[in-house]
Design a protein around this motif. Structure first.
Motif, short mmCIF file in Angstrom:
data_model
loop_
_atom_site.label_atom_id
_atom_site.label_comp_id
_atom_site.label_asym_id
_atom_site.label_seq_id
_atom_site.Cartn_x
_atom_site.Cartn_y
_atom_site.Cartn_z
N VAL A 275 -22.09 19.54 -42.26
CA VAL A 275 -22.94 18.35 -42.43
C VAL A 275 -22.14 17.13 -41.99
O VAL A 275 -20.96 16.98 -42.35
N ALA A 276 -22.77 16.25 -41.22
CA ALA A 276 -22.15 15.00 -40.80
C ALA A 276 -23.25 13.97 -40.55
O ALA A 276 -24.38 14.32 -40.19
N ALA A 277 -22.92 12.70 -40.76
CA ALA A 277 -23.87 11.63 -40.52
C ALA A 277 -24.00 11.38 -39.02
O ALA A 277 -23.08 11.64 -38.24
N ALA A 278 -25.17 10.88 -38.62
CA ALA A 278 -25.39 10.54 -37.22
C ALA A 278 -24.38 9.48 -36.79
O ALA A 278 -24.16 8.50 -37.48
N GLY A 279 -23.75 9.68 -35.64
CA GLY A 279 -22.75 8.75 -35.14
C GLY A 279 -21.33 9.06 -35.55
O GLY A 279 -20.38 8.56 -34.95
N ASP A 280 -21.15 9.93 -36.58
CA ASP A 280 -19.82 10.33 -36.99
C ASP A 280 -19.29 11.44 -36.08
O ASP A 280 -20.07 12.12 -35.39
N PRO A 281 -17.96 11.66 -36.07
CA PRO A 281 -17.42 12.79 -35.30
C PRO A 281 -17.99 14.11 -35.81
O PRO A 281 -18.39 14.23 -36.96
N LEU A 282 -18.04 15.10 -34.93
CA LEU A 282 -18.54 16.41 -35.34
C LEU A 282 -17.66 16.99 -36.44
O LEU A 282 -16.43 16.87 -36.39
N PRO A 283 -18.26 17.60 -37.45
CA PRO A 283 -17.47 18.08 -38.61
C PRO A 283 -16.66 19.32 -38.28
O PRO A 283 -17.05 20.15 -37.45
N ASP A 284 -15.51 19.45 -38.93
CA ASP A 284 -14.64 20.62 -38.78
C ASP A 284 -14.57 21.47 -40.04
O ASP A 284 -14.16 22.63 -39.98
N SER A 285 -14.94 20.90 -41.18
CA SER A 285 -14.83 21.61 -42.45
C SER A 285 -16.21 22.06 -42.92
O SER A 285 -17.10 21.23 -43.14
#
Length: 319
Positions: A275-285
């Motif tokens: 899960v990640a917010a729009a505009g944030d870097p793609l999640p790794d965890s």
């Protein structure tokens, strides 16, 4: 005609395996009438004691049979996709968390029909309602009695209003109070299913990515929905079908709502839920298995090789 995939499963389809989704190379051998696995596959199971973890023989590439539930997982799997058994440590998956008010089932099934409780209120449309479970300090004829839910100690249908014709909010499944109300008015929720080239480049899978275009749209009509890939042989029919993505597990994650907010929970998927917010870097965890994460307004849910989910309120004409 049936063929045998590289993982040893018998499949009706000749392009991708019906069971594990592995691509089947051209010219793959047909399955024998006895349903035996392809040459070179390794059958695994429990030892003499029945408690040792099952693992493929060193150097093999065959499937792994779970000693806990008997389900077959792809080679080199760390966990059983069906029950979460840990092949490395030989321990079963932790028990699921206790049922809470967030698992609310079907939106329509939890709401009582108007006028469905005959005789619970007035004897006729013009008569006064009969107070049920009235607190000692409140007048029997007060207006609040008519809209109060039936007391837990009074026999009657669960969630029935005190008077006929006046619907009341449904109680939560664990009896710990009233569930959150549904979305006001005619608003509905939808899930957008995107093919995300950025997530595909981030994950770097071997499978070719389909063309990215407009998203698929699924109307979310229930308060608890399964996200995954269908399996006819195992009877899995997810509410949100990501069957084109081989990186998505059969039972990948679950979405739940209280009518106004949404949560996502990973069900022990092979490749994780992110899960990640729009505009944030793609999640790794990835999310921890069995732990619910609230989906904020601008959040995106990533899973599989290229799938991105967006949960939002439906626009006019979409639901």
């Amino acid at each position: 005609m049936t063929v045998v995939c590289p993982e040893g499963h018998t499949s009706q389809a000749t392009d991708y395996c019906d069971v594990c989704g592995t691509p089947i190379p051209a010219g793959a051998g047909a399955a024998s009438s006895g349903g035996s696995a392809a040459p070179g596959s390794v059958a695994t199971g429990t030892g003499a004691s029945g408690g040792a973890p099952a693992a493929p023989a060193e150097g093999s590439a065959g499937p792994v049979t779970c000693p806990n539930c008997g389900d077959v997982s792809p080679a080199d799997s760390l966990f059983c996709e069906n029950c979460g058994y840990d092949f490395t440590t030989g321990t079963p998956a932790p028990p699921p968390p206790p049922t809470s008010g967030l698992d609310l089932g079907d939106l329509d099934a939890t709401q009582p029909a108007i006028g469905s409780v005959a005789g619970a209120g007035a004897a006729s449309a013009g008569s006064a309602p009969v107070p049920v479970g009235t607190p000692s300090g409140e007048p029997a004829g007060s207006a609040s009695v008519a809209s109060a839910p039936v007391s837990a100690g009074v026999p009657g249908p669960a969630g029935a209003p005190a008077s006929a014709g006046v619907p009341a909010p449904a109680p939560s499944p664990d009896g710990g109070g009233l569930a959150a109300p549904p979305v006001p008015g005619d608003e509905a929720w939808v899930a957008e299913i995107w093919v995300d080239p950025d997530w595909y480049a981030h994950e770097r899978p071997e499978d070719p990515m389909p063309s990215a275009g407009l998203p698929g749209l699924v109307t979310l009509r229930q308060r608890s929905l399964l996200v995954g890939r269908p399996s006819r042989s195992r009877g899995i029919h997810p509410d949100i079908d990501c069957g084109s993505d081989p990186g998505v597990s059969r039972r990948h994650c679950q979405l739940t709502t209280d009518g106004q907010r949404w949560w996502v929970e990973d069900l022990g998927s092979s490749n994780g839920t992110f899960v990640a917010a729009a505009g944030d870097p793609l999640p790794d965890s990835p999310l921890n298995q069995g732990v619910r994460r609230e989906i904020e307004e601008n959040d995106r849910v990533f899973l599989g090789a290229w799938t991105r989910l967006v949960i939002r309120k439906a626009l006019p004409g979409e639901a």
